[in-house]
Scaffold this motif. Structure first.
Motif, short mmCIF file in Angstrom:
data_model
loop_
_atom_site.label_atom_id
_atom_site.label_comp_id
_atom_site.label_asym_id
_atom_site.label_seq_id
_atom_site.Cartn_x
_atom_site.Cartn_y
_atom_site.Cartn_z
N ALA A 190 26.38 -9.13 13.84
CA ALA A 190 25.38 -8.10 14.88
C ALA A 190 24.33 -8.87 14.58
O ALA A 190 23.37 -9.08 15.55
N LEU A 191 23.84 -9.25 13.22
CA LEU A 191 22.52 -9.77 13.05
C LEU A 191 22.52 -11.37 13.79
O LEU A 191 21.16 -11.53 14.70
N ILE A 192 23.41 -12.22 13.85
CA ILE A 192 23.50 -13.32 14.66
C ILE A 192 23.45 -13.04 16.28
O ILE A 192 22.68 -13.89 16.91
N LEU A 193 24.29 -11.83 16.68
CA LEU A 193 23.96 -11.72 18.14
C LEU A 193 22.36 -11.18 18.53
O LEU A 193 22.03 -11.89 19.51
N LEU A 194 21.77 -10.54 17.50
CA LEU A 194 20.48 -10.24 17.87
C LEU A 194 19.65 -11.35 17.90
O LEU A 194 18.59 -11.42 18.57
N SER A 195 19.79 -12.30 16.93
CA SER A 195 19.07 -13.58 16.80
C SER A 195 19.21 -14.44 18.12
O SER A 195 18.35 -14.93 18.55
N ASP A 196 20.60 -14.42 18.74
CA ASP A 196 20.69 -14.95 19.85
C ASP A 196 19.87 -14.46 20.85
O ASP A 196 19.51 -15.13 21.79
N ILE A 197 19.75 -13.09 21.15
CA ILE A 197 19.04 -12.51 22.13
C ILE A 197 17.49 -12.84 22.03
O ILE A 197 17.05 -13.18 22.90
N ALA A 234 10.75 -17.55 27.58
CA ALA A 234 9.13 -17.50 27.90
C ALA A 234 8.64 -18.96 27.65
O ALA A 234 7.89 -19.02 28.08
N HIS A 235 9.30 -19.83 26.78
CA HIS A 235 8.85 -21.07 26.27
C HIS A 235 10.04 -21.93 26.53
O HIS A 235 10.70 -22.18 25.55
N PRO A 236 10.13 -22.72 27.51
CA PRO A 236 11.30 -23.46 27.91
C PRO A 236 11.37 -24.60 27.17
O PRO A 236 12.36 -25.48 26.90
N GLN A 237 10.04 -25.05 26.47
CA GLN A 237 10.12 -26.21 25.56
C GLN A 237 10.72 -26.11 24.10
O GLN A 237 10.74 -26.96 23.26
N PHE A 238 10.88 -24.73 23.85
CA PHE A 238 11.52 -24.40 22.56
C PHE A 238 12.73 -25.20 22.36
O PHE A 238 13.84 -25.15 22.96
N ASN A 239 12.81 -25.70 21.11
CA ASN A 239 14.26 -26.60 20.82
C ASN A 239 15.13 -25.70 20.00
O ASN A 239 14.88 -25.49 18.66
N LEU A 240 16.19 -25.36 20.79
CA LEU A 240 16.81 -24.26 20.00
C LEU A 240 18.02 -25.19 19.01
O LEU A 240 18.01 -24.48 17.81
N LEU A 241 18.31 -26.28 19.34
CA LEU A 241 18.96 -27.00 18.37
C LEU A 241 18.50 -27.42 16.91
O LEU A 241 18.95 -27.23 15.86
N ALA A 242 16.88 -27.53 16.86
CA ALA A 242 16.25 -27.99 16.15
C ALA A 242 15.75 -26.90 15.18
O ALA A 242 15.54 -26.96 13.88
N ILE A 243 15.58 -25.73 15.74
CA ILE A 243 14.94 -24.68 15.01
C ILE A 243 15.98 -23.40 14.92
O ILE A 243 15.99 -22.66 13.97
N GLY A 244 16.70 -23.17 16.21
CA GLY A 244 17.28 -21.91 16.24
C GLY A 244 18.67 -21.83 15.18
O GLY A 244 18.85 -20.94 14.42
N PHE A 245 19.45 -22.90 15.11
CA PHE A 245 20.64 -22.89 14.17
C PHE A 245 20.22 -22.70 12.89
O PHE A 245 20.88 -22.28 12.19
N PRO A 246 19.33 -23.83 12.28
CA PRO A 246 19.09 -23.48 10.74
C PRO A 246 18.58 -22.36 10.50
O PRO A 246 18.93 -21.50 9.64
N VAL A 247 17.63 -21.61 11.66
CA VAL A 247 17.28 -20.11 11.12
C VAL A 247 18.38 -19.16 11.21
O VAL A 247 18.47 -18.52 10.14
#
Length: 259
Positions: free
Chosen positions: A192-199, A207-220
């Motif tokens: 549930a927490l990871i699903l919330l983080s995905d949202i 809002a920010h298309p330049q956000f790098n999901l692979l570099a920031i999102g997965f480690p977080v």
């Protein structure tokens, strides 16, 4: 001379059937079926335990035994160990299934490690939870419960006379169904927490298309999931403790009910 006098046909049949009962139990029971334990050590343990439990047996009349009946009786003893281990293996399967769901949610499905207990490849989180569950089981005097179960089976189930009942089949089916429910319940907080983080990450990327999901999102996501895992591990082990003890109680009641 006393040893030769003791080696009657009934005593030898009892010893061999009890040896097969221990062989079936140790071959399939959790922890004892560990592949890290050498087969020669398992064989020595089976032989030694058989000698210790022989005084609990009654002499079988030799006239009632034939070769065919002895083979069938030996197969029933091995079947006893296999069916008895299923209830305990399902409890450990709950932990393993919950760990696999957590690994999948964290994106660690590729990071598998060799499990020395089963000899298969397992996700790291699932293997960690399984080892913790095994330590908890040993802390609950699992080895003493093992000896108690064997002693009760000798008193309640005659050698070569094991027949599993319909109640046991119903219990195994219900336990197997609860395997998925309990495993999902254990892993639900992290999922549930990871699903919330995905949202949240999806909203940020919108809002920010330049956000790098692979570099920031997965480690977080992995860091947050590990933090939550540390918090919920005591609850998972408490639930495992309750299921483990109830499985042993169910084994004793079901096997005694059949005879």
């Amino acid at each position: 001379m006393e040893l030769l006098a003791y080696l009657t046909e009934g005593n030898v049949a009892n010893f061999l059937l009890l040896l097969l009962r221990f062989a079936g139990i140790i071959a399939f029971f959790p922890f004892f079926e560990n592949q890290m334990i050498n087969n020669s050590i398992k064989g020595a343990l089976i032989f030694w335990l058989t000698i210790l439990f022989v005084p609990l047996l009654d002499v079988v009349p030799p006239a009632n035994w034939t070769i065919l009946r002895f083979i069938v009786a030996g197969l029933s003893e091995i079947m006893l160990g296999f069916l008895a281990s299923m209830a305990l293996q399902i409890v450990f399967g709950m932990i393993s299934f919950g760990g696999e769901l957590i690994s999948f949610a964290m994106g660690l499905t590729i990071a598998n490690a060799y499990d020395p207990i089963t000899g298969a490849q397992k996700p790291i989180v699932g293997q960690l939870l399984t080892l913790l569950a095994l330590l908890i089981a040993l802390g609950l005097d699992y080895h003493h419960l093992f000896f108690y179960f064997v002693a009760q089976s000798i008193q309640e189930i005659p050698l070569g006379g094991f027949l599993f009942t319909q109640n046991y089949i119903e219990y195994i089916v219900k336990s197997f169904a609860s395997l998925f429910v309990v495993g999902l319940t254990m892993s639900f907080p992290i999922i549930a927490l990871i699903l919330l983080s995905d949202i949240i990450f999806g909203m940020i990327m919108k809002a920010h298309p330049q956000f790098n999901l692979l570099a920031i999102g997965f480690p977080v996501k992995i860091a947050v999931a590990f933090a939550v895992l540390v918090v919920i591990v005591p609850a998972i082990m408490l639930h495992f403790k309750r299921e483990f003890l109830s499985a042993f109680d169910a084994l004793t009641l079901l096997f005694q009910a059949g005879f």
